[in-house]
Scaffold this motif. Structure first.
Motif, PDB file in Angstrom:
ATOM      1  N   ASP A   1      -6.451  -3.301  24.210  1.00  0.00           N
ATOM      2  CA  ASP A   1      -7.852  -2.981  23.947  1.00  0.00           C
ATOM      3  C   ASP A   1      -8.737  -3.979  24.696  1.00  0.00           C
ATOM      4  OD1 ASP A   1      -8.388  -5.229  22.418  1.00  0.00           O
ATOM      5  OD2 ASP A   1      -8.365  -4.158  20.513  1.00  0.00           O
ATOM      6  N   PRO A   2     -10.010  -3.605  24.903  1.00  0.00           N
ATOM      7  CA  PRO A   2     -10.882  -4.440  25.737  1.00  0.00           C
ATOM      8  C   PRO A   2     -11.024  -5.866  25.211  1.00  0.00           C
ATOM      9  CG  PRO A   2     -11.853  -2.274  25.439  1.00  0.00           C
ATOM     10  CD  PRO A   2     -10.668  -2.348  24.502  1.00  0.00           C
ATOM     11  N   ALA A   3     -10.785  -6.066  23.921  1.00  0.00           N
ATOM     12  CA  ALA A   3     -10.863  -7.417  23.367  1.00  0.00           C
ATOM     13  C   ALA A   3      -9.599  -8.217  23.676  1.00  0.00           C
ATOM     14  CB  ALA A   3     -11.088  -7.349  21.861  1.00  0.00           C
ATOM     15  N   GLY A   4      -8.608  -7.570  24.285  1.00  0.00           N
ATOM     16  CA  GLY A   4      -7.396  -8.274  24.684  1.00  0.00           C
ATOM     17  C   GLY A   4      -6.293  -8.224  23.644  1.00  0.00           C
ATOM     18  N   LYS A   5      -6.349  -7.229  22.776  1.00  0.00           N
ATOM     19  CA  LYS A   5      -5.297  -7.094  21.772  1.00  0.00           C
ATOM     20  C   LYS A   5      -4.237  -6.116  22.289  1.00  0.00           C
ATOM     21  CE  LYS A   5      -4.810  -5.993  16.825  1.00  0.00           C
ATOM     22  NZ  LYS A   5      -3.898  -4.853  16.862  1.00  0.00           N
ATOM     23  N   LEU A   6      -2.965  -6.489  22.166  1.00  0.00           N
ATOM     24  CA  LEU A   6      -1.875  -5.613  22.595  1.00  0.00           C
ATOM     25  C   LEU A   6      -1.243  -4.929  21.387  1.00  0.00           C
ATOM     26  CD1 LEU A   6       0.014  -7.891  25.154  1.00  0.00           C
ATOM     27  CD2 LEU A   6      -1.689  -6.108  25.635  1.00  0.00           C
ATOM     28  N   THR A   7      -0.920  -3.647  21.547  1.00  0.00           N
ATOM     29  CA  THR A   7      -0.302  -2.883  20.470  1.00  0.00           C
ATOM     30  C   THR A   7       0.806  -2.009  21.046  1.00  0.00           C
ATOM     31  OG1 THR A   7      -2.502  -2.688  19.476  1.00  0.00           O
ATOM     32  CG2 THR A   7      -0.774  -1.325  18.531  1.00  0.00           C
ATOM     33  N   ILE A   8       1.935  -1.955  20.353  1.00  0.00           N
ATOM     34  CA  ILE A   8       2.994  -1.002  20.700  1.00  0.00           C
ATOM     35  C   ILE A   8       2.862   0.180  19.756  1.00  0.00           C
ATOM     36  CG2 ILE A   8       5.485  -0.584  20.710  1.00  0.00           C
ATOM     37  CD1 ILE A   8       5.803  -3.642  21.256  1.00  0.00           C
ATOM     38  N   THR A   9       2.891   1.382  20.325  1.00  0.00           N
ATOM     39  CA  THR A   9       2.738   2.555  19.483  1.00  0.00           C
ATOM     40  C   THR A   9       3.577   3.689  20.065  1.00  0.00           C
ATOM     41  OG1 THR A   9       1.116   4.044  18.493  1.00  0.00           O
ATOM     42  CG2 THR A   9       0.698   3.375  20.732  1.00  0.00           C
ATOM     43  N   SER A  10       3.696   4.785  19.331  1.00  0.00           N
ATOM     44  CA  SER A  10       4.358   5.953  19.912  1.00  0.00           C
ATOM     45  C   SER A  10       3.573   7.197  19.544  1.00  0.00           C
ATOM     46  CB  SER A  10       5.813   6.064  19.453  1.00  0.00           C
ATOM     47  OG  SER A  10       5.904   6.592  18.163  1.00  0.00           O
ATOM     48  N   SER A  11       3.765   8.241  20.335  1.00  0.00           N
ATOM     49  CA  SER A  11       3.061   9.496  20.074  1.00  0.00           C
ATOM     50  C   SER A  11       4.065  10.635  20.148  1.00  0.00           C
ATOM     51  CB  SER A  11       1.931   9.712  21.091  1.00  0.00           C
ATOM     52  OG  SER A  11       2.447   9.819  22.403  1.00  0.00           O
ATOM     53  N   ALA A  12       3.758  11.730  19.450  1.00  0.00           N
ATOM     54  CA  ALA A  12       4.640  12.893  19.446  1.00  0.00           C
ATOM     55  C   ALA A  12       4.289  13.818  20.605  1.00  0.00           C
ATOM     56  CB  ALA A  12       4.493  13.650  18.133  1.00  0.00           C
ATOM     57  N   ASN A  13       5.285  14.598  21.019  1.00  0.00           N
ATOM     58  CA  ASN A  13       5.061  15.649  22.025  1.00  0.00           C
ATOM     59  C   ASN A  13       4.433  15.074  23.282  1.00  0.00           C
ATOM     60  OD1 ASN A  13       6.107  17.539  20.135  1.00  0.00           O
ATOM     61  ND2 ASN A  13       4.166  17.421  19.056  1.00  0.00           N
ATOM     62  N   GLN A  14       3.318  15.657  23.754  1.00  0.00           N
ATOM     63  CA  GLN A  14       2.642  15.104  24.931  1.00  0.00           C
ATOM     64  C   GLN A  14       1.296  14.492  24.558  1.00  0.00           C
ATOM     65  OE1 GLN A  14       3.989  14.512  27.646  1.00  0.00           O
ATOM     66  NE2 GLN A  14       5.749  15.886  27.762  1.00  0.00           N
ATOM     67  N   ASP A  15       1.117  14.161  23.300  1.00  0.00           N
ATOM     68  CA  ASP A  15      -0.147  13.536  22.903  1.00  0.00           C
ATOM     69  C   ASP A  15      -0.320  12.216  23.645  1.00  0.00           C
ATOM     70  OD1 ASP A  15      -0.593  15.644  21.271  1.00  0.00           O
ATOM     71  OD2 ASP A  15      -0.213  14.582  19.389  1.00  0.00           O
ATOM     72  N   SER A  16      -1.550  11.972  24.086  1.00  0.00           N
ATOM     73  CA  SER A  16      -1.818  10.786  24.897  1.00  0.00           C
ATOM     74  C   SER A  16      -2.799   9.866  24.171  1.00  0.00           C
ATOM     75  CB  SER A  16      -2.425  11.202  26.245  1.00  0.00           C
ATOM     76  OG  SER A  16      -2.486  10.087  27.102  1.00  0.00           O
ATOM     77  N   PRO A  17      -2.552   8.561  24.206  1.00  0.00           N
ATOM     78  CA  PRO A  17      -3.461   7.632  23.536  1.00  0.00           C
ATOM     79  C   PRO A  17      -4.884   7.688  24.090  1.00  0.00           C
ATOM     80  CG  PRO A  17      -1.493   6.490  24.351  1.00  0.00           C
ATOM     81  CD  PRO A  17      -1.431   7.875  24.864  1.00  0.00           C
ATOM     82  N   VAL A  18      -5.037   8.168  25.332  1.00  0.00           N
ATOM     83  CA  VAL A  18      -6.397   8.221  25.898  1.00  0.00           C
ATOM     84  C   VAL A  18      -7.284   9.191  25.119  1.00  0.00           C
ATOM     85  CG1 VAL A  18      -5.672   7.508  28.217  1.00  0.00           C
ATOM     86  CG2 VAL A  18      -5.823   9.962  27.670  1.00  0.00           C
ATOM     87  N   SER A  19      -6.665  10.145  24.403  1.00  0.00           N
ATOM     88  CA  SER A  19      -7.461  11.066  23.579  1.00  0.00           C
ATOM     89  C   SER A  19      -8.091  10.348  22.395  1.00  0.00           C
ATOM     90  CB  SER A  19      -6.591  12.222  23.076  1.00  0.00           C
ATOM     91  OG  SER A  19      -6.166  13.019  24.166  1.00  0.00           O
ATOM     92  N   GLU A  20      -7.557   9.179  22.073  1.00  0.00           N
ATOM     93  CA  GLU A  20      -8.133   8.385  20.971  1.00  0.00           C
ATOM     94  C   GLU A  20      -8.937   7.213  21.511  1.00  0.00           C
ATOM     95  OE1 GLU A  20      -5.036   7.573  17.901  1.00  0.00           O
ATOM     96  OE2 GLU A  20      -3.878   8.962  19.137  1.00  0.00           O
ATOM     97  N   GLY A  21      -9.255   7.263  22.801  1.00  0.00           N
ATOM     98  CA  GLY A  21     -10.062   6.203  23.388  1.00  0.00           C
ATOM     99  C   GLY A  21      -9.297   4.920  23.641  1.00  0.00           C
ATOM    100  N   LEU A  22      -7.957   5.007  23.659  1.00  0.00           N
ATOM    101  CA  LEU A  22      -7.139   3.811  23.838  1.00  0.00           C
ATOM    102  C   LEU A  22      -6.711   3.662  25.303  1.00  0.00           C
ATOM    103  CD1 LEU A  22      -5.055   4.368  20.590  1.00  0.00           C
ATOM    104  CD2 LEU A  22      -6.965   2.769  20.918  1.00  0.00           C
TER     105      LEU A  22
END
Ligand code: MN3
Length: 209
Positions: free
Chosen positions: A140-161
């Motif tokens: 994130d722009p504040a410099g926080k790192l996160t590991i995550t996973s998504s189902a199917n072809q969902d993309s984190p960019v849809s959540e503004g990430l």
């Protein structure tokens, strides 16, 4: 605008022995191409959306007419996620060092104790994703790192990430060489991570903090 398959920056056999040439060819030329084709099909009756980039589509899914939204979410996500995935890999020795460098390495160590623990947590997330999906390292722009996973072809960019590393854990990404052995595939994939590209995308993600 017709969406197009992005050019692959290396040959199909360039990631061997970790990712085999046949898997690369089918994954890129068949699976990724199919997402591109179906995305174009889904946009045929939506002229207002045809000029948007795939990133803009994914960032504005809720504004897309409902009857087309799922097709664009799945196929736009498939197109966008795979485009990232190819670039986050490089033939051994050509993607920079075997580990992240500089500020990114520092932040990984601050966030996950050390690089080994980061890899363990990312791998555990990959093995824990039930069915088909993706594993992400987000910055994130504040410099926080996160590991995550998504189902199917969902993309984190849809959540503004902001993804800075992507791993495809659909069976089509590994079945030919590794069959059902996802752990072996993930262990092999670490050898071809393009840490230069990850570092560049990390720098972009935090640029505006
Ligand atoms: Mn795939």
């Amino acid at each position: 605008m017709q969406h197009e398959l992005p050019k692959l920056k290396y040959e199909y056999n360039a990631l061997e022995p970790y990712i085999d040439a046949q898997t690369m060819e089918i994954h890129y030329a068949k699976h990724h191409q199919a997402y591109v084709n179906k995305l174009n099909e889904a946009l045929v009756d939506l002229p207002a959306w045809q000029e948007k980039s795939v990133l803009e589509l994914l960032q504005n899914l809720n504004s897309i007419p409902e009857e087309s939204r799922t097709a664009i979410r799945n196929n736009g996500g498939g197109h966008y996620n795979h485009s990232l995935f190819w670039d986050y890999m490089a033939p051994v020795g050509t993607g920079g060092s075997a580990t992240p460098q500089g500020d990114l390495m520092q932040l990984i160590c601050d966030s996950f104790v050390d690089f080994g623990s980061f890899k363990e947590k990312f791998t555990k997330t990959a093995l824990g994703r039930f069915g088909s999906g993706w594993v992400w390292l987000l910055a994130d722009p504040a410099g926080k790192l996160t590991i995550t996973s998504s189902a199917n072809q969902d993309s984190p960019v849809s959540e503004g990430l902001h993804p800075i590393l992507a791993l495809d854990v659909w069976e089509h990404a590994y079945y030919l060489k590794y069959q059902n052995r996802r752990p072996d595939y993930v262990a092999a994939w670490w050898n071809v991570v393009n840490w230069n590209k990850v570092g560049e995308d990390f720098a972009k993600a935090i640029k505006n903090k």
